[in-house]
Scaffold this motif. Structure first.
Motif, mmCIF file in Angstrom:
data_model
loop_
_atom_site.group_PDB
_atom_site.id
_atom_site.type_symbol
_atom_site.label_atom_id
_atom_site.label_comp_id
_atom_site.label_asym_id
_atom_site.label_seq_id
_atom_site.Cartn_x
_atom_site.Cartn_y
_atom_site.Cartn_z
ATOM 1 N N TRP A 161 -7.934 -0.982 -5.453
ATOM 2 C CA TRP A 161 -8.122 0.185 -5.951
ATOM 3 C C TRP A 161 -9.293 0.268 -7.338
ATOM 4 O O TRP A 161 -10.437 0.754 -7.257
ATOM 5 C CB TRP A 161 -7.250 0.985 -6.175
ATOM 6 C CG TRP A 161 -7.458 2.652 -6.555
ATOM 7 C CD1 TRP A 161 -8.372 3.144 -6.418
ATOM 8 C CD2 TRP A 161 -6.495 3.243 -7.371
ATOM 9 N NE1 TRP A 161 -8.368 4.573 -6.985
ATOM 10 C CE2 TRP A 161 -6.915 4.383 -7.352
ATOM 11 C CE3 TRP A 161 -5.255 3.259 -7.947
ATOM 12 C CZ2 TRP A 161 -6.365 5.504 -8.396
ATOM 13 C CZ3 TRP A 161 -4.505 4.015 -8.606
ATOM 14 C CH2 TRP A 161 -5.189 5.255 -8.726
ATOM 15 N N PHE B 246 -9.353 6.168 -10.293
ATOM 16 C CA PHE B 246 -8.948 5.029 -10.721
ATOM 17 C C PHE B 246 -8.467 5.203 -12.262
ATOM 18 O O PHE B 246 -7.431 5.290 -12.920
ATOM 19 C CB PHE B 246 -9.530 3.732 -10.531
ATOM 20 C CG PHE B 246 -8.661 2.661 -11.177
ATOM 21 C CD1 PHE B 246 -7.498 2.120 -10.620
ATOM 22 C CD2 PHE B 246 -8.883 2.117 -12.369
ATOM 23 C CE1 PHE B 246 -6.850 1.027 -10.861
ATOM 24 C CE2 PHE B 246 -8.170 0.877 -12.927
ATOM 25 C CZ PHE B 246 -6.970 0.736 -12.129
ATOM 26 N N TYR C 276 0.744 -1.297 0.045
ATOM 27 C CA TYR C 276 0.017 0.039 -0.017
ATOM 28 C C TYR C 276 0.807 1.277 0.131
ATOM 29 O O TYR C 276 0.419 2.235 -0.741
ATOM 30 C CB TYR C 276 -0.775 -0.190 1.291
ATOM 31 C CG TYR C 276 -1.763 1.262 1.183
ATOM 32 C CD1 TYR C 276 -2.717 1.426 0.206
ATOM 33 C CD2 TYR C 276 -1.575 2.258 2.152
ATOM 34 C CE1 TYR C 276 -3.853 2.605 0.458
ATOM 35 C CE2 TYR C 276 -2.502 3.325 2.085
ATOM 36 C CZ TYR C 276 -3.326 3.543 1.449
ATOM 37 O OH TYR C 276 -4.040 4.593 1.214
ATOM 38 N N LEU D 207 -6.846 5.364 -2.527
ATOM 39 C CA LEU D 207 -7.986 4.654 -2.949
ATOM 40 C C LEU D 207 -9.245 5.532 -3.098
ATOM 41 O O LEU D 207 -10.167 4.938 -3.534
ATOM 42 C CB LEU D 207 -8.316 3.639 -1.848
ATOM 43 C CG LEU D 207 -7.105 2.516 -1.543
ATOM 44 C CD1 LEU D 207 -7.489 1.703 -0.527
ATOM 45 C CD2 LEU D 207 -6.814 1.926 -2.893
ATOM 46 N N GLN D 208 -9.297 6.904 -2.721
ATOM 47 C CA GLN D 208 -10.372 7.541 -3.114
ATOM 48 C C GLN D 208 -10.230 8.509 -4.166
ATOM 49 O O GLN D 208 -11.084 9.023 -4.646
ATOM 50 C CB GLN D 208 -10.854 8.604 -1.622
ATOM 51 C CG GLN D 208 -10.802 7.782 -0.310
ATOM 52 C CD GLN D 208 -12.003 6.771 -0.529
ATOM 53 O OE1 GLN D 208 -12.948 6.900 -0.931
ATOM 54 N NE2 GLN D 208 -11.584 5.571 0.062
ATOM 55 N N SER E 147 -12.654 -1.416 -6.130
ATOM 56 C CA SER E 147 -13.422 -0.673 -5.302
ATOM 57 C C SER E 147 -14.089 0.819 -6.026
ATOM 58 O O SER E 147 -15.163 1.097 -5.792
ATOM 59 C CB SER E 147 -12.798 -0.230 -4.026
ATOM 60 O OG SER E 147 -11.491 0.846 -4.423
ATOM 61 N N TRP E 148 -13.126 1.067 -6.696
ATOM 62 C CA TRP E 148 -13.570 2.262 -7.632
ATOM 63 C C TRP E 148 -14.802 1.717 -8.740
ATOM 64 O O TRP E 148 -15.814 2.517 -8.809
ATOM 65 C CB TRP E 148 -12.390 2.917 -8.631
ATOM 66 C CG TRP E 148 -12.926 4.026 -9.322
ATOM 67 C CD1 TRP E 148 -13.192 4.074 -10.664
ATOM 68 C CD2 TRP E 148 -13.062 5.412 -8.712
ATOM 69 N NE1 TRP E 148 -13.528 5.547 -11.017
ATOM 70 C CE2 TRP E 148 -13.332 6.458 -9.821
ATOM 71 C CE3 TRP E 148 -13.036 5.844 -7.381
ATOM 72 C CZ2 TRP E 148 -13.730 7.515 -9.521
ATOM 73 C CZ3 TRP E 148 -13.336 7.354 -7.179
ATOM 74 C CH2 TRP E 148 -13.384 8.021 -8.309
ATOM 75 N N PRO F 199 -2.704 -3.858 -4.349
ATOM 76 C CA PRO F 199 -3.587 -2.817 -3.900
ATOM 77 C C PRO F 199 -3.784 -2.122 -5.001
ATOM 78 O O PRO F 199 -5.163 -1.504 -4.905
ATOM 79 C CB PRO F 199 -2.496 -1.753 -3.171
ATOM 80 C CG PRO F 199 -1.536 -2.572 -2.653
ATOM 81 C CD PRO F 199 -1.409 -3.854 -3.647
ATOM 82 N N ARG F 200 -3.339 -1.958 -6.162
ATOM 83 C CA ARG F 200 -3.950 -1.167 -7.311
ATOM 84 C C ARG F 200 -5.238 -2.055 -7.912
ATOM 85 O O ARG F 200 -6.216 -1.588 -8.141
ATOM 86 C CB ARG F 200 -2.951 -1.364 -8.492
ATOM 87 C CG ARG F 200 -3.460 -0.628 -9.678
ATOM 88 C CD ARG F 200 -2.189 -0.483 -10.654
ATOM 89 N NE ARG F 200 -2.875 0.358 -11.953
ATOM 90 C CZ ARG F 200 -2.972 -0.210 -12.805
ATOM 91 N NH1 ARG F 200 -3.564 -1.515 -13.087
ATOM 92 N NH2 ARG F 200 -3.611 0.461 -14.005
ATOM 93 N N SER G 236 -4.667 5.952 -12.521
ATOM 94 C CA SER G 236 -3.921 4.215 -12.202
ATOM 95 C C SER G 236 -2.843 4.422 -13.194
ATOM 96 O O SER G 236 -1.910 3.270 -12.801
ATOM 97 C CB SER G 236 -5.164 3.448 -12.692
ATOM 98 O OG SER G 236 -5.436 3.520 -14.066
ATOM 99 N N ASP H 175 -4.976 9.717 0.879
ATOM 100 C CA ASP H 175 -6.029 8.565 0.587
ATOM 101 C C ASP H 175 -6.189 7.985 -0.585
ATOM 102 O O ASP H 175 -7.298 8.304 -1.654
ATOM 103 C CB ASP H 175 -7.311 9.124 1.329
ATOM 104 C CG ASP H 175 -8.110 7.773 1.493
ATOM 105 O OD1 ASP H 175 -7.810 6.694 1.196
ATOM 106 O OD2 ASP H 175 -9.332 7.854 2.071
#
Length: 155
Positions: free
Chosen positions: A52, A36, A18, A32-33, A55-56, A48-49, A40, A30
């Motif tokens: 991400w 992406f 991370y 991850l917010q 989650s996006w 972690p990518r 990216s 942050d």
């Protein structure tokens, strides 16, 4: 994710992965917010990518404590925020980012001279391989002369 922050080998590896994403992106406390789709391409494919990305895609909010809680100085910002607000192409930003990682720069204040009126000279030239300017384990990167020219322009 339940092992993140644990002292187990898996927890340590998750944190290191991370932090590598955080340092490669260099854009937010942050990552991850962040978008992406927009950012990216600055990051190495990694676990972690992938988290991400998904989650996006599915609009899942994941909160992971930032390696750095506050900006170092009042009015400071992430160096890559300043680069994104300038007039660089996507490929140019990628080149600048490679040099930024090699130079171990995270914040705009990292590169500023003490008087605040320009870049510190030590950041105008390549950092020696054994020099450690910040306490993170920075990813290894390879950059070109063109990347260096763009870096000088960004400074």
């Amino acid at each position: 994710m339940q092992h993140y922050g644990c002292s187990s080998l898996l927890g340590i590896r998750l944190r290191a992965s991370y932090e590598a994403l955080y340092l490669e992106l260099g854009l937010s406390k942050d990552p991850l917010q962040e978008s992406f789709g927009k950012y990216s391409y600055l990051c190495t494919p990694s676990w972690p990518r992938a988290i991400w990305e998904h989650s996006w895609l599915f609009r899942i909010k994941i909160n992971i404590p930032s390696p750095i809680e506050h900006l170092p100085r009042k009015g400071d910002k992430y160096f890559m925020e300043a680069v994104w607000s300038a007039d660089f192409t996507r490929d140019e930003i990628k080149g600048i980012n490679r040099v930024r990682i090699q130079q171990q720069v995270l914040f705009l204040s990292d590169v500023m001279a003490a008087n605040g009126k320009g870049a510190d000279d030590k950041y105008r030239y390549p950092r020696q391989a054994l020099d450690q300017w910040l306490s993170f384990r920075w990813p290894k990167v390879y950059y070109t002369k063109e990347d260096t020219r763009l870096w000088q322009q960004a400074l």
